[in-house]
Design an enzyme around this catalytic site. Sequence first.
Site, PDB file in Angstrom:
ATOM      1  N   CYS A 108       0.819  -1.217   0.000  1.00 14.10           N
ATOM      2  CA  CYS A 108       0.000   0.000   0.000  1.00 14.10           C
ATOM      3  C   CYS A 108       0.846   1.257   0.000  1.00 14.10           C
ATOM      4  O   CYS A 108       0.359   2.334   0.349  1.00 14.10           O
ATOM      5  CB  CYS A 108      -0.927   0.002   1.216  1.00 14.10           C
ATOM      6  SG  CYS A 108      -2.041  -1.393   1.176  1.00 14.10           S
ATOM      7  N   ASP A 109       2.115   1.138  -0.329  1.00 10.73           N
ATOM      8  CA  ASP A 109       2.999   2.295  -0.340  1.00 10.73           C
ATOM      9  C   ASP A 109       3.096   2.865  -1.753  1.00 10.73           C
ATOM     10  O   ASP A 109       3.351   2.129  -2.710  1.00 10.73           O
ATOM     11  CB  ASP A 109       4.388   1.862   0.147  1.00 10.73           C
ATOM     12  CG  ASP A 109       5.263   3.049   0.469  1.00 10.73           C
ATOM     13  OD1 ASP A 109       5.399   3.933  -0.402  1.00 10.73           O
ATOM     14  OD2 ASP A 109       5.801   3.105   1.585  1.00 10.73           O
TER      15      ASP A 109
END
Length: 376
Positions: free
Chosen positions: A324-325
């Site tokens: 999710c980065d």
Amino acid sequence: MTPKVSQFIRENDLPTPCLVVDVDAVEERYSRLNTVLPAARIYYAVKANPAVPVIERLVQLGSCFDAASWEEIDLCLKAGAAPEHISFGNTVKKASAIAKAWEAGVRLFAFDSIEELEKLAEHAPGSRVYCRLLVDNYGAEWPLSRKFGTTVESARELMLKAKEMGMEPFGVSFHVGSQQTSAAAYEAAITRAADLFHDLTKDGLELRMVNMGGGFPIRYREDIPGIDHFADVIFRTMTRCFGNALPEMLVEPGRYIVGEAGTVSSEVVLVSRRGREGGPRWVYLDIGRFGGLAETEGESIRYQIGVDGRDGHMEQVYFAGPTCDGADIMYEKSHYEMPNDLKAGDRVQIDGTGAYVSTYCSTRFNGFAPLEEYYI
Ligand SMILES: *Cc1c(COP(=O)(O)O)cnc(C)c1O
């Protein structure tokens, strides 16, 4: 991908992402370098891939090792390496690590500052020391400059100091930057190292060794000069600078020895334009910047990515990882294409991943399991 790796991936239903390394290919690379550069001792840079089967095979072949920490030294010793075949090559070492290394019998240490030399004199008395020079990393796709190395003038003072402190001033080292595609970088660095030798001779101090570090490139997507070309340039430059009085030569290859021996098998998690007609097609893999492909930072290292069993026409894609980065993107600027029928659940192979992938893998980011590794 080596035929052995290809067969292993085809015949086994491996969990992904995983790294498969052909240890015979590691041996083949070691032997080739030994053949083209017989005058140099090979100190394998453990950080490139510290897997026990790799280290054990290299021990059997008679390799020496460049270690950066007590933990890497311990690993080499447990794999059967003799302490006199290990160099503690990091210029930034904990005093406790120096002491443990010395106790274990390691007698060769790198440094590039008076502060580190003082640590060595205290915790590794009488050892052989070599000073790392700052050299240009121009031409390297993964540079290491700025953080390490000192000037010729300061190295000269440090070596004289080392002698006063009871150490054995043994030689000089440099690293021209990793994935260095230009042999001229070695030529320039050797010339600088020779300046130090000659300056010190005038001071009555004879150095005995030149450590040329690593940097030798492997093939990713682009062709690179062969290792014989690098060996030729190195040997010619050494002869020009030192004549018949050639000092001992060390090389510390990492990427060259293990890089092309490894392939990552990864699953496609999602392929989508996310509702933007004509927008870029994003391919999300189950491995990314945090799962081991850290060298895609700045799109520096551009891996070859392949897929079997799809016959759609090739279309441009962007590659990203599964976390999710927002920084977990591998390729947007570099041109990559995949068949337009590529779908979630397909497997892709990422070649040239034997070096600097397993060690860069984070452990539990977003809960993803670390890379599985197979050494065959
Ligand atoms: C990383 C490193 C190497 C290996 O470099 P490659 O480019 O992988 O060959 C060699 N020596 C030192 C001191 C290093 O830090």
